[in-house]
Design a protein around this motif. Structure first.
Motif, PDB file in Angstrom:
ATOM      1  N   ILE A  29      -3.671  -4.076 -13.708  1.00 46.50           N
ATOM      2  CA  ILE A  29      -4.264  -4.024 -14.848  1.00 46.50           C
ATOM      3  C   ILE A  29      -4.555  -2.725 -15.077  1.00 46.50           C
ATOM      4  CG2 ILE A  29      -6.157  -4.635 -16.148  1.00 46.50           C
ATOM      5  CD1 ILE A  29      -6.136  -7.212 -14.467  1.00 46.50           C
ATOM      6  N   LEU A  30      -4.875  -1.637 -14.100  1.00 46.77           N
ATOM      7  CA  LEU A  30      -5.126  -0.577 -14.368  1.00 46.77           C
ATOM      8  C   LEU A  30      -3.961   0.346 -14.756  1.00 46.77           C
ATOM      9  CD1 LEU A  30      -8.110   0.555 -11.754  1.00 46.77           C
ATOM     10  CD2 LEU A  30      -8.221   0.170 -14.233  1.00 46.77           C
ATOM     11  N   MET A  31      -2.938   0.131 -13.936  1.00 49.18           N
ATOM     12  CA  MET A  31      -1.580   0.750 -14.309  1.00 49.18           C
ATOM     13  C   MET A  31      -1.126   0.564 -15.637  1.00 49.18           C
ATOM     14  SD  MET A  31       0.568   0.951 -10.743  1.00 49.18           S
ATOM     15  CE  MET A  31       1.688  -0.336 -11.340  1.00 49.18           C
ATOM     16  N   GLY A  32      -1.348  -1.006 -16.109  1.00 51.78           N
ATOM     17  CA  GLY A  32      -0.890  -1.236 -17.252  1.00 51.78           C
ATOM     18  C   GLY A  32      -1.824  -0.602 -18.565  1.00 51.78           C
ATOM     19  N   ILE A  33      -2.747  -0.535 -18.322  1.00 54.30           N
ATOM     20  CA  ILE A  33      -3.748   0.244 -19.173  1.00 54.30           C
ATOM     21  C   ILE A  33      -3.374   1.680 -19.502  1.00 54.30           C
ATOM     22  CG2 ILE A  33      -6.007   1.127 -19.749  1.00 54.30           C
ATOM     23  CD1 ILE A  33      -7.141  -1.630 -18.543  1.00 54.30           C
ATOM     24  N   ASP A  34      -2.964   2.164 -18.117  1.00 56.34           N
ATOM     25  CA  ASP A  34      -2.598   3.822 -17.978  1.00 56.34           C
ATOM     26  C   ASP A  34      -1.331   3.666 -19.134  1.00 56.34           C
ATOM     27  OD1 ASP A  34      -2.694   6.279 -17.179  1.00 56.34           O
ATOM     28  OD2 ASP A  34      -0.976   5.892 -15.621  1.00 56.34           O
ATOM     29  N   ASN A  35      -0.326   2.674 -18.892  1.00 54.93           N
ATOM     30  CA  ASN A  35       0.729   3.016 -19.503  1.00 54.93           C
ATOM     31  C   ASN A  35       0.671   2.753 -21.012  1.00 54.93           C
ATOM     32  OD1 ASN A  35       2.047   3.090 -16.958  1.00 54.93           O
ATOM     33  ND2 ASN A  35       3.791   1.680 -17.470  1.00 54.93           N
ATOM     34  N   ILE A  36      -0.198   1.769 -21.372  1.00 59.50           N
ATOM     35  CA  ILE A  36      -0.630   1.543 -22.812  1.00 59.50           C
ATOM     36  C   ILE A  36      -1.220   2.912 -23.490  1.00 59.50           C
ATOM     37  CG2 ILE A  36      -1.952   0.359 -24.419  1.00 59.50           C
ATOM     38  CD1 ILE A  36      -1.255  -2.413 -22.565  1.00 59.50           C
ATOM     39  N   VAL A  37      -2.148   3.447 -22.492  1.00 66.30           N
ATOM     40  CA  VAL A  37      -2.647   4.609 -23.408  1.00 66.30           C
ATOM     41  C   VAL A  37      -1.847   5.909 -23.564  1.00 66.30           C
ATOM     42  CG1 VAL A  37      -4.160   6.449 -22.726  1.00 66.30           C
ATOM     43  CG2 VAL A  37      -4.995   4.091 -22.486  1.00 66.30           C
ATOM     44  N   PRO A  80       0.704  -1.142   0.000  1.00 64.30           N
ATOM     45  CA  PRO A  80       0.052   0.071   0.143  1.00 64.30           C
ATOM     46  C   PRO A  80       0.774   1.291   0.102  1.00 64.30           C
ATOM     47  CG  PRO A  80      -0.898  -1.554   1.559  1.00 64.30           C
ATOM     48  CD  PRO A  80       0.610  -2.045   1.067  1.00 64.30           C
ATOM     49  N   ILE A  81       1.892   1.218   0.686  1.00 64.67           N
ATOM     50  CA  ILE A  81       2.957   2.386   0.571  1.00 64.67           C
ATOM     51  C   ILE A  81       3.394   2.697  -0.684  1.00 64.67           C
ATOM     52  CG2 ILE A  81       5.032   3.308   1.542  1.00 64.67           C
ATOM     53  CD1 ILE A  81       4.586   1.457   4.133  1.00 64.67           C
ATOM     54  N   TRP A  82       3.704   1.719  -1.382  1.00 66.76           N
ATOM     55  CA  TRP A  82       4.033   1.522  -2.782  1.00 66.76           C
ATOM     56  C   TRP A  82       3.184   2.171  -3.730  1.00 66.76           C
ATOM     57  CZ3 TRP A  82       2.664  -1.836  -6.807  1.00 66.76           C
ATOM     58  CH2 TRP A  82       3.325  -1.748  -8.035  1.00 66.76           C
ATOM     59  N   PHE A  83       1.792   1.952  -3.501  1.00 71.55           N
ATOM     60  CA  PHE A  83       0.499   2.312  -4.170  1.00 71.55           C
ATOM     61  C   PHE A  83       0.252   3.695  -4.229  1.00 71.55           C
ATOM     62  CE2 PHE A  83      -2.575  -1.441  -4.783  1.00 71.55           C
ATOM     63  CZ  PHE A  83      -1.756  -2.268  -5.668  1.00 71.55           C
ATOM     64  N   ILE A  84       0.426   4.168  -2.895  1.00 69.14           N
ATOM     65  CA  ILE A  84       0.213   5.792  -2.605  1.00 69.14           C
ATOM     66  C   ILE A  84       1.652   6.574  -3.036  1.00 69.14           C
ATOM     67  CG2 ILE A  84       0.224   7.333  -0.457  1.00 69.14           C
ATOM     68  CD1 ILE A  84      -1.196   5.194   0.971  1.00 69.14           C
ATOM     69  N   ALA A  85       2.602   6.124  -2.820  1.00 66.26           N
ATOM     70  CA  ALA A  85       3.781   6.852  -3.431  1.00 66.26           C
ATOM     71  C   ALA A  85       3.746   6.770  -5.037  1.00 66.26           C
ATOM     72  CB  ALA A  85       5.200   6.113  -2.979  1.00 66.26           C
ATOM     73  N   HIS A  86       3.250   5.797  -5.521  1.00 60.86           N
ATOM     74  CA  HIS A  86       3.267   5.713  -7.126  1.00 60.86           C
ATOM     75  C   HIS A  86       2.356   6.761  -7.589  1.00 60.86           C
ATOM     76  CE1 HIS A  86       3.353   4.567 -11.095  1.00 60.86           C
ATOM     77  NE2 HIS A  86       1.908   4.193 -11.105  1.00 60.86           N
ATOM     78  N   CYS A  87       0.999   6.787  -6.868  1.00 56.61           N
ATOM     79  CA  CYS A  87      -0.059   7.481  -7.315  1.00 56.61           C
ATOM     80  C   CYS A  87       0.316   9.173  -7.152  1.00 56.61           C
ATOM     81  CB  CYS A  87      -1.173   7.034  -6.605  1.00 56.61           C
ATOM     82  SG  CYS A  87      -2.095   5.475  -7.227  1.00 56.61           S
ATOM     83  N   VAL A  88       0.851   9.376  -5.996  1.00 52.41           N
ATOM     84  CA  VAL A  88       1.322  10.752  -5.532  1.00 52.41           C
ATOM     85  C   VAL A  88       2.333  11.198  -6.485  1.00 52.41           C
ATOM     86  CG1 VAL A  88       2.517  12.401  -3.974  1.00 52.41           C
ATOM     87  CG2 VAL A  88       0.715  10.558  -3.052  1.00 52.41           C
ATOM     88  N   SER A  89       3.295  10.316  -7.199  1.00 51.54           N
ATOM     89  CA  SER A  89       4.051  10.756  -8.109  1.00 51.54           C
ATOM     90  C   SER A  89       3.645  11.017  -9.438  1.00 51.54           C
ATOM     91  CB  SER A  89       5.372   9.577  -8.316  1.00 51.54           C
ATOM     92  OG  SER A  89       5.955   9.969  -9.380  1.00 51.54           O
TER      93      SER A  89
END
Length: 178
Positions: free
Chosen positions: A162-170, A99-108
């Motif tokens: 999956i959502l992060m992957g879709i985000d990267n593909i878009v 969860p800390i990784w999720f939060i850090a990635h999203c804030v970034s």
């Protein structure tokens, strides 16, 4: 500002890999967390050995070694052995670190969202905004209720990957690389 045409191949490959790993995680939620713990255990042991070797080589050539490297290496090996010997304890640790990784990635991602809006337009801006807010909420929920997230971590991680992957593909097919 540099415009480009074509695909951002690296972003596309990362996106496809994230979607594949997310689908695998979603299908096999229990084993994925176990393999992540084992992988981190192996990486910790290898990193610890590398730190101790660095200490020894530095001491041989200079007459003194960076003691912090020796201490860090010993702690890394101890942590790695603990994760390999007690993977269930490692699952609890991972449930708190992911969860800390999720939060850090999203804030970034949110921190440079204004650039994304300028470069790629409103539709991608809102898509990224929603996904990253969901990631922060998901990370906070996993921190607040770790026992629930232990049992649902595989599904949550799979869905988010999956959502992060879709985000990267878009991102790969719709605009300039940053």
């Amino acid at each position: 500002m540099r415009r480009r045409s074509g695909l951002d191949w690296f972003e596309l490959i990362v996106g496809i890999l994230l979607v594949i790993f997310g689908l695998y995680t979603f299908i096999h939620p229990g084993t994925t967390l176990l393999w992540i713990v084992i992988l981190y255990g192996l990486i910790a042991v290898i990193t610890g050995i590398s730190d101790i070797v660095f200490f020894a080589k530095t001491e041989r050539y200079t007459g003194f070694g960076p003691t912090i490297s020796l201490i860090s290496g010993i702690f890394s090996i101890m942590a790695g052995i603990m994760l390999l010997a007690y993977p269930n304890a490692g699952k609890w640790i991972m449930v708190l670190l992911i969860p800390i990784w999720f939060i850090a990635h999203c804030v970034s991602r949110l921190s440079h969202l204004h650039i994304t809006r300028f470069m790629l337009g409103n539709s991608y801006y809102y898509f990224t905004l929603i996904i990253n807010i969901m990631g922060i909420v998901l990370g906070c929920m996993m921190i607040i209720w770790p026992s629930i997230s232990l049992f649902s971590a595989g599904f949550l991680i799979g869905g988010y990957l999956i959502l992060m992957g879709i985000d990267n593909i878009v991102m790969a097919v719709s605009g300039p690389s940053f």
